[in-house]
Design a protein around this motif. Structure first.
Motif, short mmCIF file in Angstrom:
data_model
loop_
_atom_site.label_atom_id
_atom_site.label_comp_id
_atom_site.label_asym_id
_atom_site.label_seq_id
_atom_site.Cartn_x
_atom_site.Cartn_y
_atom_site.Cartn_z
N LEU A 218 -55.71 -165.96 41.29
CA LEU A 218 -54.63 -166.39 40.40
C LEU A 218 -53.70 -165.24 40.04
N GLY A 219 -54.20 -163.99 40.17
CA GLY A 219 -53.36 -162.84 39.87
C GLY A 219 -53.97 -161.83 38.93
N ALA A 220 -55.21 -162.07 38.47
CA ALA A 220 -55.84 -161.12 37.57
C ALA A 220 -56.16 -159.82 38.31
N ALA A 221 -55.80 -158.69 37.71
CA ALA A 221 -56.12 -157.39 38.29
C ALA A 221 -57.54 -156.97 37.96
N GLU A 222 -58.06 -157.51 36.85
CA GLU A 222 -59.41 -157.16 36.39
C GLU A 222 -60.02 -158.39 35.74
N VAL A 223 -61.33 -158.55 35.92
CA VAL A 223 -62.05 -159.66 35.29
C VAL A 223 -63.21 -159.07 34.49
N ILE A 224 -63.28 -159.43 33.22
CA ILE A 224 -64.37 -158.95 32.36
C ILE A 224 -65.08 -160.15 31.74
N SER A 225 -66.29 -159.93 31.31
CA SER A 225 -67.06 -161.01 30.69
C SER A 225 -66.57 -161.26 29.27
N ARG A 226 -66.88 -162.44 28.80
CA ARG A 226 -66.55 -162.77 27.40
C ARG A 226 -67.23 -161.79 26.45
N GLU A 227 -68.45 -161.39 26.79
CA GLU A 227 -69.20 -160.46 25.94
C GLU A 227 -68.49 -159.11 25.85
N GLN A 228 -67.94 -158.66 26.97
CA GLN A 228 -67.19 -157.40 26.95
C GLN A 228 -65.95 -157.50 26.06
N ALA A 229 -65.22 -158.60 26.20
CA ALA A 229 -63.98 -158.76 25.45
C ALA A 229 -64.23 -158.96 23.96
N ASP A 230 -65.35 -159.61 23.64
CA ASP A 230 -65.60 -160.01 22.25
C ASP A 230 -66.59 -159.10 21.53
N ALA A 231 -66.96 -157.98 22.13
CA ALA A 231 -67.95 -157.11 21.51
C ALA A 231 -67.48 -156.63 20.14
N PRO A 232 -68.37 -156.67 19.14
CA PRO A 232 -68.00 -156.21 17.79
C PRO A 232 -67.58 -154.75 17.80
N ILE A 233 -66.61 -154.42 16.99
CA ILE A 233 -66.07 -153.05 16.90
C ILE A 233 -66.25 -152.55 15.48
N LYS A 234 -66.89 -151.41 15.33
CA LYS A 234 -67.08 -150.84 13.99
C LYS A 234 -65.76 -150.26 13.49
N GLY A 235 -65.55 -150.37 12.21
CA GLY A 235 -64.35 -149.80 11.62
C GLY A 235 -63.17 -150.76 11.64
N THR A 236 -62.08 -150.31 11.04
CA THR A 236 -60.90 -151.17 10.89
C THR A 236 -59.98 -151.16 12.09
N MET A 237 -60.07 -150.10 12.93
CA MET A 237 -59.20 -150.00 14.10
C MET A 237 -60.03 -149.52 15.29
N ALA A 238 -59.47 -149.72 16.49
CA ALA A 238 -60.15 -149.30 17.71
C ALA A 238 -59.14 -148.71 18.68
N LYS A 239 -59.63 -148.22 19.80
CA LYS A 239 -58.77 -147.66 20.83
C LYS A 239 -57.72 -148.68 21.26
N GLN A 240 -56.48 -148.22 21.44
CA GLN A 240 -55.41 -149.12 21.88
C GLN A 240 -55.64 -149.50 23.34
N GLN A 241 -55.80 -150.79 23.58
CA GLN A 241 -56.20 -151.24 24.90
C GLN A 241 -55.27 -152.30 25.50
N TRP A 242 -54.68 -153.16 24.67
CA TRP A 242 -53.91 -154.29 25.18
C TRP A 242 -52.47 -154.23 24.68
N ALA A 243 -51.52 -154.34 25.62
CA ALA A 243 -50.11 -154.48 25.22
C ALA A 243 -49.85 -155.84 24.61
N GLY A 244 -50.61 -156.82 25.06
CA GLY A 244 -50.47 -158.16 24.53
C GLY A 244 -51.69 -158.98 24.88
N ILE A 245 -51.87 -160.08 24.17
CA ILE A 245 -53.00 -160.98 24.41
C ILE A 245 -52.51 -162.42 24.40
N VAL A 246 -52.91 -163.19 25.41
CA VAL A 246 -52.74 -164.64 25.40
C VAL A 246 -54.11 -165.20 25.05
N ASP A 247 -54.21 -165.83 23.87
CA ASP A 247 -55.52 -166.20 23.33
C ASP A 247 -55.58 -167.69 22.99
#
Length: 335
Positions: free
Chosen positions: A196-225
């Motif tokens: 379909l055009g995805a450059a990378e495929v990750i699991s739901r667990e990878q995308a949804d992993a809990p993140i400690k703290g109020t902010m995290a590493k900048q990773q996404w320019a945008g999200i379609v959710d």
């Protein structure tokens, strides 16, 4: 117009509860409206699955003909906008939940709910796109209007094997974005998502992993959710400066927790996407793009299944159980 025609009807009574099946309807059974359409194709959406269940909570009154999308030819019209023979599509405006929808050989609708079939799309292609693809296109449009560009970096698409997700991947890839697809079916569907055009495929667990703290590493320019849920709060922490998130669904849940920090420290935007009451001017604009420079050819040639009215019970149950991949169109017009 036939004296009698087939429709998939949902009924409810005190003894049997909600039941559904194919029935023969007459012209006078159709609700009020100024345009009658001979329906050629409809499609299957999560909302259609909810409509088939008593616990779904979307049907406003019974009996109901579900099917929130339809494409066909105008049979009769007392509207100045459309004439017999015009090819039209309808998505949204509560068709299939408060007004008889597309799982019927004929539908009577209000002309202000109809869009001319865009050049560049067949009726079957329009229904393969349907509400899901229209919602995906609205989401992409929202990111573009928020200033997100391919040069800024990766776009995350959640629920990637679903209708909205798969269409969003195809559109984004066509526009030159680098797409990361998140799915609960990584092992089974990675090849499809890359097609379909995805450059990378990750699991739901990878995308949804809990993140400690109020902010995290900048990773996404945008999200379609189209999934939302509690994980949305974690995703917001990873959106880069000036990025945006377009939220269109709640298959992951209807609530999340967040802080103001992503918004005031990185200037990100959280944008709600509504495809039901989208104003007609924007609706027609988006559909023209879907028939033109945004046409998701990859999605229209991969993973599109065709069903009949007789197959609907199984298909609707499958989409509710999360087993649907890509898009399913429903052929309505009898040969």
């Amino acid at each position: 117009m036939k004296e009698q025609f087939q429709a998939y009807v949902i009924r409810k009574d005190d003894q049997k509860g909600v039941t559904a099946g194919i029935e023969q309807l007459k012209k006078e059974d159709l609700p009020n409206g100024d345009v009658t359409v001979q329906v050629h194709y409809s499609s299957v959406n999560y909302k259609d699955g909810l409509a088939s269940k008593e616990s779904g909570g979307v049907v406003r009154n019974y009996p109901m003909v579900p099917g929130i999308d339809l494409a066909g030819t105008v049979e009769e019209s007392v509207s100045g906008r459309f004439a017999p023979g015009d090819r039209v599509i309808s998505t949204g405006f509560e068709s299939g939940v408060s007004h008889y929808g597309g799982y019927s050989e004929y539908a009577r609708l209000r002309s202000e709910w109809l869009v001319p079939l865009p050049q560049g799309l067949s009726e079957k292609e329009a229904m393969a796109i349907g509400t899901a693809g229209f919602t995906a296109a609205l989401s992409v449009d929202a990111l573009l209007n928020a200033g997100v560009t391919p040069e800024m970096g990766k776009i995350l698409v959640t629920g990637a094997t679903g209708g909205v997700g798969s269409m969003a991947i195809a559109i984004l890839a066509k526009l030159g974005f680098e797409v990361t697809a998140s799915t609960g079916k990584k092992q089974q569907e990675e090849a499809l998502l890359r097609s379909l055009g995805a450059a990378e495929v990750i699991s739901r667990e990878q995308a949804d992993a809990p993140i400690k703290g109020t902010m995290a590493k900048q990773q996404w320019a945008g999200i379609v959710d189209p999934t939302a849920g509690p994980a949305l709060g974690q995703r917001l922490k990873q959106v880069q400066y000036g990025g945006a998130v377009a939220v269109s669904g709640l298959t992951g849940g209807n609530s999340f927790e967040s802080t103001v920090y992503p918004f005031i420290l990185r200037g990100i935007q959280l944008i709600g996407i509504d495809s039901v009451y989208c104003p007609m001017e924007r609706r027609e604009h988006i559909w023209r793009k879907l028939g033109g420079e945004w046409k998701p050819e990859r999605a229209l040639t991969l993973g599109i299944q065709e069903n009949t009215l007789e197959q609907l019970p199984h298909t609707l149950e499958k989409i509710l159980q999360g087993g649907a991949v890509g898009r399913t169109v429903v052929r309505i017009l009898s040969e």
